[in-house]
Scaffold this active site. Structure first.
Site, PDB file in Angstrom:
ATOM      1  CD  GLU A 263     -29.519  44.433  73.164  1.00 45.80           C
ATOM      2  OE1 GLU A 263     -30.439  44.811  72.833  1.00 45.80           O
ATOM      3  OE2 GLU A 263     -28.722  43.269  73.631  1.00 45.80           O
ATOM      4  N   GLY A 264     -29.491  47.667  77.127  1.00 47.16           N
ATOM      5  CA  GLY A 264     -29.404  47.635  78.664  1.00 47.16           C
ATOM      6  C   GLY A 264     -29.889  46.472  79.005  1.00 47.16           C
ATOM      7  CG  HIS A 265     -33.685  48.484  80.472  1.00 48.41           C
ATOM      8  ND1 HIS A 265     -33.728  50.002  79.357  1.00 48.41           N
ATOM      9  CD2 HIS A 265     -33.835  49.322  81.643  1.00 48.41           C
ATOM     10  CE1 HIS A 265     -34.238  51.120  79.897  1.00 48.41           C
ATOM     11  NE2 HIS A 265     -34.063  51.331  81.631  1.00 48.41           N
TER      12      HIS A 265
ATOM     13  NE  ARG B 270     -33.658  61.833  82.307  1.00 39.97           N
ATOM     14  CZ  ARG B 270     -32.862  60.853  83.068  1.00 39.97           C
ATOM     15  NH1 ARG B 270     -32.155  59.815  83.570  1.00 39.97           N
ATOM     16  NH2 ARG B 270     -34.899  61.196  83.765  1.00 39.97           N
TER      17      ARG B 270
END
Ligand code: PAF
Length: 298
Positions: A55-57, A209
């Site tokens: 989701e961050g990307h 990670r």
């Protein structure tokens, strides 16, 4: 209606088709496409990644797509061996390529740059970018050589893909500051945009990670962000109060081994007495390193 120069010239653009995703696997493949797009007045907006897209990307890609101008959204996917130290997770770093390409399709990415290791580092390529003194502090102290590896690959991506805009998450705040500094110091002709961290509902910063965390570790992991928020919440009382409040929360969770907790200026110099600052922390939880940071106003 006038024909788009891109549609008319698609064959000379290495197969670039507006609205469709094309994958380019080497500098020789993407270089001509990028040059032709620039000549046609299009702006490449690059999101550099190591894959395992989350989701961050997606948020970085959405910011790239929303940038003003005739944007071509681009993502690079390359697990960069140069930024991993001995004993780190280079071999086990997740590489779910098909899922990553699907994310790119869903988010409207048009160019994917997907080089192999020898495309980026041919035999004998041993010139690197030195990050300067800031590269040895915080993350750089725990991971010697890490930022030389990051800046070297980012500099190469900027030359090869030639974006006008590049998007990086604030989650890796020191990386963002160092990339912005490299662009300034070495006169790269592009703008670097920082994007706020995307979090799970319990506050944990999203990271590829996080997949390494066991169910128990996953339950403890949000303590890092809670500590930073506790620090930021007493910022009116000054820097010692901020650090004390963050330390008190961290001390409640013995599974977290804190590597650093620092209050700095926004550019990572010494913290000011008043005004904007940044509170950064890293901790080990079992075999996984967690990083996080928040903005603070002293
Ligand atoms: O943040 C990352 O994923 C990497 O450090 C980057 C910027 C793609 C360089 O390999």
């Amino acid at each position: 209606m006038a024909a788009s120069p891109l549609r008319g010239g698609a064959r000379t653009l290495g197969g670039y088709r507006p609205g469709a995703l094309t994958v380019h696997r080497s500098p020789a493949e993407i270089g001509p496409v990028s040059r032709a797009l620039r000549a046609a007045g299009r702006k490449i907006a690059l999101v550099p990644t190591m894959g395992a897209l989350h989701e961050g990307h997606r948020e970085l890609i959405r910011h790239a797509r929303r940038a003003s101008g005739a944007i071509v959204p681009a993502v690079s996917i390359f697990v960069n061996p140069l930024q991993f130290g001995a004993g780190e997770d280079l071999e086990r770093y997740p590489r779910p390529l098909e899922a990553d390409l699907e994310v790119c399709r869903e988010e409207g990415v048009e160019l994917v740059f997907l080089p192999g290791v020898t495309d980026m580092y041919p035999e004998g390529a041993d010139t690197t970018v030195a990050p300067g003194a800031l590269g040895d502090r915080l993350e750089g102290e725990v991971r010697p050589g890490h930022f030389a590896g990051v800046l070297t690959v980012v500099a190469k991506l900027f030359h090869i893909v030639a974006p006008e805009l590049a998007f990086f998450g604030e989650k890796d705040y020191q990386q963002l500051v160092l990339v912005q500094k490299m662009v300034r110091d070495l006169d790269f002709p592009l703008s670097v945009v920082g994007v706020p961290t995307v979090r799970e509902p319990d506050g944990l910063a999203i990271s590829s990670r996080n997949a390494y965390l066991s169910p128990d570790e996953r339950r403890y992991a949000p303590v890092l962000q809670r500590a930073l928020v506790a620090g930021a919440s007493v910022s009116a009382r000054g820097s010692e109060a901020v650090l004390d409040a963050a330390r008190a929360v961290l001390a409640e969770e013995s599974a977290l081994q804190v590597e650093y907790l620092e209050l700095t200026a926004p550019e990572l110099g010494p913290a000011p007495q008043t005004g904007p600052a940044r509170l950064l922390a890293a901790a080990r939880l079992g075999g996984t390193r967690l990083l996080d940071n928040v903005a603070v106003r002293l």
